[in-house]
Design a protein around this motif. Structure first.
Motif, short mmCIF file in Angstrom:
data_model
loop_
_atom_site.label_atom_id
_atom_site.label_comp_id
_atom_site.label_asym_id
_atom_site.label_seq_id
_atom_site.Cartn_x
_atom_site.Cartn_y
_atom_site.Cartn_z
N ARG A 1 -61.73 -35.82 -2.65
CA ARG A 1 -60.50 -36.40 -2.10
C ARG A 1 -60.50 -36.40 -0.58
NH1 ARG A 1 -59.62 -34.50 -7.07
NH2 ARG A 1 -58.06 -35.49 -8.41
N GLU B 1 -52.06 -20.73 -7.06
CA GLU B 1 -52.00 -19.31 -7.39
C GLU B 1 -53.19 -18.60 -6.74
OE1 GLU B 1 -49.55 -19.68 -11.62
OE2 GLU B 1 -51.72 -19.38 -11.70
N PHE C 1 -62.42 -29.96 -6.51
CA PHE C 1 -61.21 -30.77 -6.54
C PHE C 1 -60.98 -31.50 -5.21
CE2 PHE C 1 -56.56 -30.85 -5.67
CZ PHE C 1 -56.24 -31.88 -6.53
N ARG D 1 -53.84 -21.50 -11.23
CA ARG D 1 -53.25 -22.85 -11.34
C ARG D 1 -52.89 -23.41 -9.97
NH1 ARG D 1 -50.82 -19.22 -14.49
NH2 ARG D 1 -51.56 -19.19 -16.63
N TYR D 2 -52.99 -24.73 -9.86
CA TYR D 2 -52.48 -25.40 -8.68
C TYR D 2 -50.98 -25.56 -8.83
CZ TYR D 2 -57.36 -26.53 -7.94
OH TYR D 2 -58.70 -26.43 -7.76
N ILE D 3 -50.29 -25.59 -7.71
CA ILE D 3 -48.84 -25.77 -7.76
C ILE D 3 -48.44 -27.10 -7.13
CG2 ILE D 3 -46.62 -24.79 -7.04
CD1 ILE D 3 -48.09 -22.02 -7.07
N ALA D 4 -49.02 -27.41 -5.99
CA ALA D 4 -48.72 -28.69 -5.34
C ALA D 4 -49.84 -29.06 -4.38
CB ALA D 4 -47.40 -28.60 -4.58
N PHE D 5 -50.07 -30.33 -4.22
CA PHE D 5 -51.07 -30.81 -3.27
C PHE D 5 -50.53 -32.02 -2.55
CE2 PHE D 5 -55.02 -33.52 -2.68
CZ PHE D 5 -55.39 -32.89 -1.51
#
Ligand SMILES: Cc1cc2nc3c(=O)[nH]c(=O)nc-3n(C[C@H](O)[C@H](O)[C@H](O)COP(=O)(O)OP(=O)(O)OC[C@H]3O[C@@H](n4cnc5c(N)ncnc54)[C@H](O)[C@@H]3O)c2cc1C
Ligand SMILES: NC(=O)c1ccc[n+]([C@@H]2O[C@H](COP(=O)([O-])OP(=O)(O)OC[C@H]3O[C@@H](n4cnc5c(N)ncnc54)[C@H](OP(=O)(O)O)[C@@H]3O)[C@@H](O)[C@H]2O)c1
Lengths: 244, 444
Positions: free
Chosen positions: B95, B80, B91, B66-70
């Motif tokens: 961007r 993770e 992803f 899982r991603y936590i923050a970007f």
């Protein structure tokens, strides 16, 4: 798109949520473990969900159901699609020795679904559009000695859903029953893996696509449709002797 | 699909491994309750035995994805440790961001990239992956969870980068991405006739090109010794190609292990002849998507099965600048004379950017990565001879690619390993670690 995911911490449900997040949907997530729910929500925010709201509830407690659906409606300003995914596999051998353990398994896998589906069917009937999807199992198609408590519950939900589908078809609401084969998730972590196991990401994408397309019944992976066709047609006289 | 929990080289094969998947970072397994030693396992893209734990437990970290923050302004991502580079690229590239550096396959985890402190085609300007990591959380077997960064638990931070998974389980990590103008690379290919030409082109290119690498023909000897193709590139400014958009390529899958005769001297020679027929010294320009530029081998899923059931050995070494030419020439001569075939030979000059990792492999000099189908004793004898050359000039072998180096060779490659070993978690071990520290026989 405004989507409610019930049991958002399920590995499979999370993969479906990810597809909706990439579509910039607004999400309302329900689960019982607050910390895991927050981890799932963070992931979906990063992936691009327009909005992510969370709600902690133990789904075995039926009295929470009306409130959580109302909370979703308020938070999202309406609900276009719902996925219900919670479940407990249980241990057949110990459960079958006890009425209360058997009924407890039936409660979480069937009664709680019937409660949620009833409330949501009324919501969608009034709204006259949307998608109601639930995760069922190929185990719900025929009772097997090794797994019939769980199987009976999944089977009950499938029949209940077929009735709801028949009712809501008249108002253009799609009602999807997903029939899953074996998937590599925490629920099956204790099982020895073989080639029949699918990965949650692959399964999640299929469910997402079926929800968008308004499908009725979805077998994932699809080969289970043929396996179950055979299994359903074995005469009971023979079936009862098999070790399944 | 059932995962195999072996390594990419399929050699050696680990027996009797228990696997425990790690699904949630809030409730990792109780490591003390596990019998024997444990080791994190990502996508098994290490070739030898550094990701294996015979008679022990593997902690499968791939569900931790899982991603936590970007932070889209600063290009800082927290996720993770099981996040797959391939997913991350899907992803971040749209961007406007890219990995700070990437190995030659995108099927690796963030945890694996840190534990081997991986390097890529931009090592001469960007250093290793670990140099871009700002912090991570490390789970130790005593149940403690430590945030490690250059300023917090700094020694464990340095030990874990390139620490071969031995210091504990990385639960999540935060690292800096690189801004890119678009998903394309302006690529140039130049054919060179021998090793001296390689060094000349490399020296020029490293000043002006972000990405440099070369493929070398290891079959031809004599005046063709060390001929090859130099590949260099920079990020192209284009957001899309003018003619056609880059269609997603279908993956080919190697459906079964090939019989051992499939990759022999003749087929490799034929491949090399075609490959190296481009005109000498002339620069071929092309705009290519990032995917075939960085990950040419990923087009064929499970290409390692080309080598058959016996598996294959990778051999990657680095030799310091002072000796680089003579050592590379001597090694190529030895290989060409041995008749043992290397299908993929990749040559690259490492830069001076220092890694925080205590046990990091890259250091200033030249690195060559080779692979050999495993044919028993003759293969091992050749590699022992190559070890001698590498050792004599103060070089090192890459643990992520190794299945057979001796404890002596490990000590020569990483003279500070004893200092590192004080940070090894007592519960963590690997087949590799037991082998190179001489614990393999004692059964510990
Ligand atoms: C085709 C190909 C090309 C390659 N090219 C390059 C290259 O150019 N440069 C380069 O440097 N390498 C290269 N490699 C090697 C590869 O990048 C490394 O082996 C990488 O570490 C593999 O990552 P993985 O996720 O598969 O980890 P695994 O191989 O499963 O594990 C590698 C190590 O990481 C540890 N580990 C994994 N996750 C964690 C965690 N969460 N916490 C603690 N430890 C952990 C394991 O214990 C093990 O020691 C290449 C490999 C292949 C197959
Ligand atoms: N995996 C398979 O092979 C397979 C096959 C057929 C069908 N299915 C079905 O697929 C669905 C998803 O399961 P999965 O495979 O994704 O496994 P999973 O990750 O273990 O998900 C099951 C989820 O159900 C939740 N849950 C259980 N009891 C609950 C309760 N009382 N209140 C709230 N949440 C509760 C669990 O929450 P906690 O995290 O808090 O425990 C968990 O998140 C289930 O309906 C399952 O029956 C799975």
């Amino acid at each position: 798109m405004r989507v409610m995911i019930i049991s958002a911490t399920s590995a499979i449900a999370h993969e479906v949520s990810r597809c909706f997040a990439a579509d910039r949907a607004a999400l309302f997530l329900v689960a019982r473990n607050a910390e895991r729910l927050a981890a799932a929500a963070d992931d979906l925010r990063v992936l691009g969900a327009a909005k992510v709201e969370t709600y902690v509830a133990d789904l075995a407690d039926l009295s929470t159901h009306a409130a959580l659906i109302e909370a979703a409606r308020q938070a999202l300003g309406g609900i276009d699609a719902v996925l219900i995914a919670h479940g407990v596999l249980g241990d057949q051998k110990t459960a079958q020795q006890s009425v209360s353990a058997t009924l407890e398994l039936f409660h979480i896998n069937a009664i709680s679904y019937i409660s949620l589906i009833t409330l949501l069917a009324n919501h969608f009937e009034a709204q006259r559009q949307g998608c109601l999807a639930v995760i069922g199992s190929v185990a719900g198609e025929r009772g097997r000695g090794s797994n019939y408590i769980y199987g009976a519950a999944k089977g009950a939900v499938a029949i209940f859903m077929s009735g709801v589908r028949n009712r809501l078809a008249k108002v253009g609401v799609s009602v999807l029953t997903v029939k899953l084969g074996l998937v590599n998730t925490p629920m099956t972590a204790h099982m020895k893996k073989n080639a029949l196991f699918a990965e949650p990401a692959q399964v999640g994408k299929r469910i997402y696509a079926a929800m968008l397309r308004g499908e009725d019944i979805l077998y994932v992976p699809s080969f289970w449709m043929w396996i179950m066709l055979v299994i359903r047609n074995i005469p009971e006289r023979i079936f009862k002797r098999l070790n399944l | 699909m059932g995962r195999s929990y072996q390594s990419w080289g399929n050699y050696p094969k680990a027996r009797n491994q228990r696997v425990i998947p790690v699904h949630w970072r809030d409730a990792p397994p109780d490591l003390q309750a596990i019998d024997g030693s444990v080791l994190a396992y990502g996508y098994g893209r290490s070739y030898g035995d550094s990701c294996l734990n015979e008679n022990g437990t593997l902690l499968d970290i791939t569900p931790l994805n899982r991603y936590i923050a970007f932070d889209a302004e600063r290009g800082l991502i927290r996720c993770e440790s099981g996040v797959l580079f391939a997913d991350l690229l899907q992803f971040i590239v749209p961007r406007g961001w890219f990995l700070p550096t990437t190995p030659g396959t995108k099927y690796v985890s963030v945890g694996g990239a840190i534990a081997n402190d991986v390097h890529g085609k931009n090592h001469h300007v960007a250093g290793t992956f670990g140099g871009h990591v700002t912090r991570f959380e490390l789970l130790r077997s005593d149940g403690s969870r430590l945030i490690c960064s250059p300023t917090e638990n700094a020694e464990l931070f340095r030990a874990t980068i390139g620490g071969l998974g031995l210091t504990g389980l990385i639960l999540w990590a935060e690292f800096k991405l690189r801004r890119i103008p678009g998903p394309y690379i302006a690529q140039e290919k130049i054919r060179f006739g021998n090793i001296d030409e390689f060094f000349a082109i490399s020296e020029d290119s490293d000043k002006e090109y972000e990405y440099t690498v070369a493929w070398v023909d290891c079959v031809s000897g004599g005046d063709k010794l060390g001929r090859g193709i130099f590949i260099r590139g920079n990020n192209a400014w284009l957001a899309r190609l003018p003619d056609k958009s880059a269609a997603p390529r279908t993956l080919l899958t190697m459906p079964f292990d090939l019989p051992p005769f499939a990759l022999n001297l003749l087929t490799v020679r034929a491949f090399n002849e075609v490959y190296y027929r481009a005109p000498l010294g002339k620069v071929q320009h092309k705009i290519v998507p990032y995917d075939p530029f960085f990950y040419p081998l990923d087009v064929i899923d499970d290409w390692n099965r080309l080598y058959g059931k016996a598996g294959f050995l990778q051999y990657q070494f680095v030799v310091p600048r002072a000796h680089d030419r003579s050592a590379i020439k001597e090694i190529l001569r030895q290989i060409s004379a041995s008749g043992v075939v290397s299908f993929l030979a990749v040559l690259k000059v490492f830069g001076d950017v220092e890694s925080p990792g205590m046990l990091s492999f890259p250091r200033p000099g030249v690195t060559l990565a080779l692979d050999f189908p495993y044919r028993g004793a003759p293969t091992l004898r050749l590699l022992d001879r190559l070890d001698q050359i590498v050792r004599e000039c103060g070089g090192a072998l890459y643990p992520a690619k190794d299945a057979r180096m001796s404890p002596q060779m490990f000590e020569a490659s990483f003279p500070n390993w004893r200092a590192f070993s004080q940070y090894v978690d007592p519960k963590f071990s690997s087949s590799f670690w037991r082998r190179v520290t001489g614990q393999a026989q004692s059964g510990k």
